[in-house]
Design a protein around this motif. Structure first.
Motif, short mmCIF file in Angstrom:
data_model
loop_
_atom_site.label_atom_id
_atom_site.label_comp_id
_atom_site.label_asym_id
_atom_site.label_seq_id
_atom_site.Cartn_x
_atom_site.Cartn_y
_atom_site.Cartn_z
N GLU A 33 0.66 -1.15 -0.28
CA GLU A 33 0.01 0.04 -0.01
C GLU A 33 0.83 1.21 -0.22
N ASN A 34 1.88 1.35 0.80
CA ASN A 34 2.67 2.46 1.00
C ASN A 34 3.12 2.79 -0.20
N CYS A 35 3.93 1.88 -0.90
CA CYS A 35 4.82 2.04 -2.13
C CYS A 35 3.81 2.41 -3.19
N ILE A 36 2.76 1.81 -3.61
CA ILE A 36 1.61 2.19 -4.44
C ILE A 36 1.36 3.56 -4.28
N ALA A 37 1.15 3.95 -3.16
CA ALA A 37 0.73 5.76 -2.82
C ALA A 37 1.85 6.56 -3.11
N ALA A 38 3.11 6.01 -2.83
CA ALA A 38 4.52 6.80 -3.26
C ALA A 38 4.47 6.76 -4.69
N LEU A 39 4.27 5.98 -5.61
CA LEU A 39 4.10 5.92 -7.10
C LEU A 39 3.21 6.83 -7.73
N VAL A 40 1.91 6.85 -6.99
CA VAL A 40 0.80 7.74 -7.22
C VAL A 40 1.46 9.32 -7.12
N ARG A 41 2.22 9.71 -6.04
CA ARG A 41 2.42 10.80 -5.51
C ARG A 41 3.54 11.27 -6.62
N LYS A 42 4.69 10.47 -6.90
CA LYS A 42 5.59 10.57 -7.88
C LYS A 42 5.12 10.76 -9.55
N VAL A 56 -8.91 -2.34 -7.22
CA VAL A 56 -10.02 -1.99 -7.27
C VAL A 56 -10.16 -0.51 -7.51
N ASP A 57 -11.18 -0.08 -7.79
CA ASP A 57 -11.36 1.55 -8.64
C ASP A 57 -10.47 2.60 -7.75
N ASP A 58 -10.73 2.21 -6.50
CA ASP A 58 -10.19 3.53 -5.65
C ASP A 58 -8.99 2.86 -4.57
N PHE A 59 -8.59 1.90 -4.74
CA PHE A 59 -7.56 1.38 -3.94
C PHE A 59 -6.69 0.41 -4.76
N GLY A 60 -5.41 0.27 -4.21
CA GLY A 60 -4.32 -0.63 -4.76
C GLY A 60 -3.87 -0.01 -6.19
N ILE A 61 -3.54 -0.97 -6.95
CA ILE A 61 -3.29 -0.45 -8.52
C ILE A 61 -4.18 0.60 -9.03
N GLY A 62 -5.60 0.17 -8.77
CA GLY A 62 -6.39 0.97 -9.18
C GLY A 62 -6.42 2.38 -9.27
N GLU A 80 -12.51 -7.04 -10.68
CA GLU A 80 -13.24 -6.07 -9.63
C GLU A 80 -12.89 -4.44 -9.92
N ASN A 81 -12.45 -4.19 -11.23
CA ASN A 81 -11.91 -2.86 -11.43
C ASN A 81 -12.64 -2.35 -12.78
#
Length: 232
Positions: A33-42, A56-62, A80-81
């Protein structure tokens, strides 16, 4: 070799556009979860993501799909996405759907240094189109190549500063296989401890495979499909 980094942003600091990334997890269980959030920020773009599913749409790789960061998904299940489905049908996203066992074994082959495997999964289906088929003892097998990922990002329950990892129950899933397979493996853990605090008999991923490790925070651990039993 110092493996401990401060946080997810530091751990993914050199992941740039067009990288090929493995992401551990199954559904929403055991995802980094933390690294996915960091990739989104970057806001890195044109990524190829190898993962069992697309969140899913609003979490994880989604979350990465929402920001159009993913160019290609290599997965075995993506049901699920809704945003994934929309991008697939509109031609915005390249998708390679492969049998789940093949996904796991291509990860394993990369970790073991094997260039390819032969598998019966997919024979006679669209999965086999354009691929080499070889017959062994009267049975056909597909040639599938080992993955060639720049990074593997995994999530573990416990880890030590040498990079040894322990996963908890079903959160183990694809994480150990992917941890072996990346050129650079990044591990986020719920509990980071000193060397010697982990029982060697319970270590799932030896530290030799892990290049960066940090203690994550604020894990949501969402449940993808909550099923409960009615109380009588």
């Amino acid at each position: 070799m110092k493996k401990v980094v401060l946080n997810a942003d530091e751990a993914i600091r050199d992941i740039n556009d067009r990288a090929v990334i493995m992401l551990g997890g199954f559904g929403l269980c055991g995802i980094p979860e933390n690294c996915i959030a960091a990739l989104v920020r970057k806001n890195v773009k044109d990524l190829t993501c190898i993962s069992n599913n697309a969140g899913v749409d609003d979490f994880g790789i989604g979350l990465m799909l929402q920001k159009k960061q993913v160019k290609k998904m290599i997965s075995s299940y993506v049901g699920e996405n809704a945003e994934f489905e929309r991008q697939l049908l509109s031609g915005e996203l390249e998708v390679e759907l492969i049998p789940q066992g093949t996904l796991a074994t291509r990860c394993l082959a990369a970790g073991y240094g094997m260039p390819a495997i032969y598998t019966p999964a997919g024979i006679g289906t669209e999965v086999a189109e354009g691929k080499e088929v070889r017959n062994f003892k009267g049975k056909d097998y597909l040639l599938e190549y080992a993955f060639n990922a720049d990074y593997a990002i995994v999530k573990a329950w416990k880890g030590d500063t040498n990079g040894n990892l322990i996963y908890r129950e079903t959160a183990r899933n694809f994480n150990p296989l992917m941890a072996m397979a990346g050129k650079i493996t990044i591990a986020e853990v719920e509990n980071l401890v000193s060397p010697g605090e982990l029982d060697p008999d319970f270590i799932h991923t030896p530290g030799i495979y892990v290049h960066r490790i940090f203690q994550g925070k604020n894990y949501e651990k969402r449940i993808e499909q909550r099923t409960v039993r009615k109380v009588k």
